[in-house]
Design a protein around this motif. Structure first.
Motif, mmCIF file in Angstrom:
data_model
loop_
_atom_site.group_PDB
_atom_site.id
_atom_site.type_symbol
_atom_site.label_atom_id
_atom_site.label_comp_id
_atom_site.label_asym_id
_atom_site.label_seq_id
_atom_site.Cartn_x
_atom_site.Cartn_y
_atom_site.Cartn_z
ATOM 1 N N VAL A 155 0.851 -1.193 0.000
ATOM 2 C CA VAL A 155 0.000 0.000 0.000
ATOM 3 C C VAL A 155 0.881 1.235 0.000
ATOM 4 C CG1 VAL A 155 -1.685 1.330 1.322
ATOM 5 C CG2 VAL A 155 -1.902 -1.159 1.171
ATOM 6 N N VAL A 156 0.662 2.101 -0.961
ATOM 7 C CA VAL A 156 1.420 3.343 -1.051
ATOM 8 C C VAL A 156 0.589 4.475 -0.473
ATOM 9 C CG1 VAL A 156 2.205 5.098 -2.692
ATOM 10 C CG2 VAL A 156 2.957 2.724 -2.943
ATOM 11 N N VAL A 157 1.214 5.282 0.370
ATOM 12 C CA VAL A 157 0.537 6.444 0.948
ATOM 13 C C VAL A 157 1.178 7.698 0.377
ATOM 14 C CG1 VAL A 157 -0.065 7.656 3.087
ATOM 15 C CG2 VAL A 157 0.179 5.160 3.095
ATOM 16 N N CYS A 158 0.369 8.573 -0.197
ATOM 17 C CA CYS A 158 0.920 9.823 -0.713
ATOM 18 C C CYS A 158 0.037 10.986 -0.279
ATOM 19 C CB CYS A 158 1.062 9.770 -2.230
ATOM 20 S SG CYS A 158 -0.498 9.525 -3.087
ATOM 21 N N GLY A 159 0.515 12.170 -0.567
ATOM 22 C CA GLY A 159 -0.228 13.357 -0.164
ATOM 23 C C GLY A 159 0.726 14.512 0.045
ATOM 24 N N PRO A 160 0.179 15.714 0.121
ATOM 25 C CA PRO A 160 1.044 16.891 0.231
ATOM 26 C C PRO A 160 1.844 16.903 1.540
ATOM 27 C CG PRO A 160 -1.281 17.529 0.083
ATOM 28 C CD PRO A 160 -1.229 16.057 0.055
ATOM 29 N N SER A 161 2.880 17.714 1.553
ATOM 30 C CA SER A 161 3.705 17.840 2.753
ATOM 31 C C SER A 161 2.862 18.343 3.923
ATOM 32 C CB SER A 161 4.846 18.818 2.476
ATOM 33 O OG SER A 161 5.628 18.972 3.620
ATOM 34 N N GLY A 162 3.057 17.724 5.076
ATOM 35 C CA GLY A 162 2.326 18.147 6.265
ATOM 36 C C GLY A 162 0.950 17.531 6.390
ATOM 37 N N SER A 163 0.622 16.590 5.498
ATOM 38 C CA SER A 163 -0.732 16.038 5.538
ATOM 39 C C SER A 163 -0.879 14.935 6.585
ATOM 40 C CB SER A 163 -1.117 15.506 4.156
ATOM 41 O OG SER A 163 -0.177 14.554 3.717
ATOM 42 N N MET B 290 -3.646 11.161 1.253
ATOM 43 C CA MET B 290 -3.989 11.898 2.476
ATOM 44 C C MET B 290 -3.891 13.392 2.243
ATOM 45 S SD MET B 290 -2.188 9.875 5.624
ATOM 46 C CE MET B 290 -2.976 10.891 6.869
ATOM 47 N N ASP B 291 -4.774 14.120 2.907
ATOM 48 C CA ASP B 291 -4.677 15.585 2.874
ATOM 49 C C ASP B 291 -5.211 16.131 4.190
ATOM 50 O OD1 ASP B 291 -4.129 18.078 1.962
ATOM 51 O OD2 ASP B 291 -5.893 18.232 0.673
ATOM 52 N N ARG B 292 -4.473 17.018 4.775
ATOM 53 C CA ARG B 292 -4.849 17.649 6.046
ATOM 54 C C ARG B 292 -5.317 16.639 7.093
ATOM 55 N NH1 ARG B 292 -8.657 21.720 3.278
ATOM 56 N NH2 ARG B 292 -7.305 22.215 1.531
ATOM 57 N N GLY B 293 -4.572 15.561 7.208
ATOM 58 C CA GLY B 293 -4.848 14.603 8.285
ATOM 59 C C GLY B 293 -5.963 13.620 7.993
ATOM 60 N N GLU B 294 -6.532 13.715 6.787
ATOM 61 C CA GLU B 294 -7.609 12.795 6.466
ATOM 62 C C GLU B 294 -7.211 11.878 5.320
ATOM 63 O OE1 GLU B 294 -11.805 14.414 6.277
ATOM 64 O OE2 GLU B 294 -10.630 16.241 6.540
ATOM 65 N N ILE B 295 -7.754 10.654 5.367
ATOM 66 C CA ILE B 295 -7.584 9.771 4.216
ATOM 67 C C ILE B 295 -8.677 10.148 3.223
ATOM 68 C CG2 ILE B 295 -7.690 7.402 3.408
ATOM 69 C CD1 ILE B 295 -6.437 6.526 5.998
ATOM 70 N N VAL B 296 -8.267 10.821 2.147
ATOM 71 C CA VAL B 296 -9.240 11.343 1.198
ATOM 72 C C VAL B 296 -9.607 10.287 0.167
ATOM 73 C CG1 VAL B 296 -9.664 13.133 -0.530
ATOM 74 C CG2 VAL B 296 -8.319 13.665 1.514
ATOM 75 N N GLU B 297 -8.603 9.469 -0.169
ATOM 76 C CA GLU B 297 -8.817 8.486 -1.231
ATOM 77 C C GLU B 297 -8.104 7.197 -0.839
ATOM 78 O OE1 GLU B 297 -9.739 10.186 -4.427
ATOM 79 O OE2 GLU B 297 -9.854 8.404 -5.673
ATOM 80 N N ASP B 298 -8.775 6.100 -0.983
ATOM 81 C CA ASP B 298 -8.183 4.805 -0.655
ATOM 82 C C ASP B 298 -8.695 3.847 -1.721
ATOM 83 O OD1 ASP B 298 -7.370 2.378 0.331
ATOM 84 O OD2 ASP B 298 -8.064 2.743 2.387
ATOM 85 N N ALA B 299 -7.860 3.638 -2.752
ATOM 86 C CA ALA B 299 -8.386 2.945 -3.924
ATOM 87 C C ALA B 299 -7.378 1.953 -4.474
ATOM 88 C CB ALA B 299 -8.727 3.959 -5.016
ATOM 89 N N ALA B 300 -7.864 0.985 -5.215
ATOM 90 C CA ALA B 300 -6.974 0.077 -5.937
ATOM 91 C C ALA B 300 -6.131 0.911 -6.888
ATOM 92 C CB ALA B 300 -7.789 -0.953 -6.709
ATOM 93 N N LYS B 301 -4.914 0.431 -7.146
ATOM 94 C CA LYS B 301 -3.985 1.213 -7.956
ATOM 95 C C LYS B 301 -4.612 1.651 -9.292
ATOM 96 C CE LYS B 301 -0.954 -1.295 -9.917
ATOM 97 N NZ LYS B 301 0.269 -2.123 -10.132
ATOM 98 N N GLU B 302 -5.261 0.694 -9.974
ATOM 99 C CA GLU B 302 -5.802 0.999 -11.297
ATOM 100 C C GLU B 302 -6.810 2.146 -11.210
ATOM 101 O OE1 GLU B 302 -5.842 -2.013 -9.877
ATOM 102 O OE2 GLU B 302 -4.114 -2.843 -10.940
ATOM 103 N N ASP B 303 -7.656 2.090 -10.198
ATOM 104 C CA ASP B 303 -8.668 3.137 -10.040
ATOM 105 C C ASP B 303 -8.016 4.468 -9.718
ATOM 106 O OD1 ASP B 303 -10.457 1.157 -10.451
ATOM 107 O OD2 ASP B 303 -10.864 0.827 -8.313
#
Ligand SMILES: Nc1ncnc2c1ncn2[C@@H]1O[C@H](COP(=O)(O)OP(=O)(O)OP(=O)(O)O)[C@@H](O)[C@H]1O
Ligand SMILES: [Mg+2]
Lengths: 243, 230
Positions: free
Chosen positions: A31-39, A210-223
């Motif tokens: 599982v890869v987690v990404c998002g802006p700095s400070g998120s 992730m953005d601002r401390g929330e998991i905004v999107e959690d999806a299969a890679k293809e999606d």
């Protein structure tokens, strides 16, 4: 393997760094987690092995509740490998001793056994010749590969990575990613904070945004790469992919 | 005025000065530095621990020791230790501990206050990522301190620790208030006996100066080497 449910964390009463984070990583999943700095990516991943405490919610690793005061945290952590952005090798110890320390002190392995295991892992990451050197004498990419070997020496059931390549010179990124890709192909369960979308494309099963401390999107890679549902993830993706 | 100086008195007193005097001085310096380092590190760990009360106790101790003249502590301790011993063991009479043990304990307690501040700075100089990495590998708090944090803090602070030990080496001469035969005590005894004050005190000064200078030079070499390793 990892179950995160409704985790909230505040650094101070007025600053909530994680808001109702819920997700999971199953055995063998990457599982890869990404998002802006400070998120809050680093904070979230550090909550998984209790390097950071959190105020509400639950995290289970292999069925063991991380936030239970009765949990033997050192024992739990010894089964969860972690790789840091700035390597964090122990500068006063030779490379081989970096790999042996926790094997001997935590797992009670004999010196010979620990050394054999250490050398085997150094060979695997292509650094057998560096065993007797000190961390300061290695390049960043080499140090990070040692850090991965050090974590693997504990026979972890899951590996956490916190931006393992973002402190590296560009030409060293791929040597570290190659090791991680191999690991993923061998079926290691991995939770990886990274902005390396090439890596995500290659081996991730799921991507969390992730953005601002929330998991905004959690999806299969293809999606996720096909068409992220949220605006924020779309914006983020177009930004980092345009580089 | 230097016409009637007799430097041969030094030569004749050499075995006494060094075998007895300097041996005592170096033993006291070495043991006090070692004990002070161990006790000082414990104080530093107390101050940095999450426990407020422990930190306060250590803080008060350090401030207290650092605001007293050493010679006074030596003096008081010499008279107090027998009574403290009596109180602790419940003996019927004050327990005589001897001048050496008394001065050693004094120096350990006094130096610990200074060593603790050095070790505290050393521990704080280590980035938080190091203990985090150690914990992440499953090391306990005690193991993290023992194998990861303290060795690095000690190495980073070694030049300062040795410099403080040089000061300690000079300070041990204060045990003269207990009429102990340390190096300076031996020199002054010979000086009094033979009436050769100028020669003996001059010689003592040169010896203290030489040893301290050599040690300081060693510290500078060490600093240069540590700078390269980092
Ligand atoms: N110990 C702390 N005390 C107070 N605030 C903190 C602490 N650690 C992190 N923060 C804040 O919490 C927020 C989330 O930090 P975190 O390190 O988890 O972000 P991140 O997503 O990993 O960012 P980056 O991409 O820069 O590493 C940031 O605003 C940060 O300033
Ligand atoms: Mg981060």
């Amino acid at each position: 393997m990892i179950e995160i449910s409704h985790v909230n964390k505040w650094y101070s009463p007025s600053f909530q760094v994680l808001t109702d984070c819920t997700t999971s990583v199953t055995k063998g999943e990457v599982v890869v987690v990404c998002g802006p700095s400070g998120s809050g990516k680093s904070t979230l991943i550090k909550c998984v092995n209790a390097l950071e405490p959190f105020q509400s919610g639950d995290i289970l690793v292999d069925g063991i509740k991380v936030n239970d005061p009765k949990t033997n945290l050192p024992k739990l952590r010894s089964r969860v490998g972690m790789v840091f952005q700035h390597f964090e090798l122990f500068p006063h110890l030779k490379i081989i001793d970096n790999l042996c320390l926790a094997q001997e002190k935590v797992l009670d392995r004999s010196r010979d056994k620990a050394k054999a295991k250490g050398m085997q892992l150094l060979e695997r990451v292509g650094l057998k010749e560096q065993a007797q050197k000190y961390p300061a004498n290695l390049s960043g990419g080499q140090q990070q590969r040692v850090a991965i070997a050090r974590a693997l020496a504990m026979d972890p059931i899951v590996m956490l990575f916190d931006e393992p390549t973002s402190a590296l010179d560009p030409e060293m990124v791929s040597e570290v990613l190659d090791v991680m890709v191999d690991l993923a192909h061998e079926g290691m369960t991995m939770m990886v904070v990274t902005h390396e979308m090439g890596f995500a494309r290659k081996v991730a099963n799921r991507v969390i945004f992730m953005d601002r401390g929330e998991i905004v999107e959690d999806a299969a890679k293809e999606d996720f790469f096909g068409k992220p549902r949220s605006d924020r993830a779309q914006k983020f993706l177009s930004k980092i992919l345009s580089h | 005025m230097f016409g009637n100086l007799d430097f041969d008195v030094i030569r004749r007193a050499l075995p006494y000065l060094f075998l007895e005097g300097m041996t005592f001085t170096l033993t006291l310096t070495g043991l006090a530095a070692l004990g002070g380092l161990v006790f000082g590190t414990a104080l530093a760990l107390m101050r940095l621990s999450g426990f407020k009360i422990l930190g306060r106790i250590a803080g008060i101790y350090v401030d207290f020791m650092r605001s007293l003249p050493l010679v006074l502590v030596i003096f008081w301790f010499y008279f107090l230790v027998p009574y403290i011993g009596q109180w602790v063991t419940g003996a019927s009479r004050p327990i005589s501990v001897g001048a050496f043990a008394s001065s050693l304990i004094t120096f350990i307690m006094f130096e610990a206050a200074y060593f603790s501040e050095i070790m505290r700075a050393g521990i704080q100089s280590i980035s938080r990522g190091q203990p985090a990495a150690a914990s992440a590998l499953g090391l306990t708090y005690a193991q993290t301190m023992r194998y990861v944090v303290l060795p690095q803090a000690f190495r980073n602070m070694l030049p300062v620790l040795i410099t403080q030990t040089i000061v300690l080496f000079q300070d041990t001469s204060l045990v003269y208030v207990l009429s102990i035969t340390d190096f300076l005590g031996a020199a002054s005894k010979v000086a009094q006996r033979d009436g050769r004050l100028v020669e003996m005190y001059l010689f003592a000064a040169i010896v203290y100066f030489t040893i301290s200078c050599i040690a300081s030079y060693g510290v500078r070499r060490l600093q240069a080497r540590i700078a390269i390793i980092r």
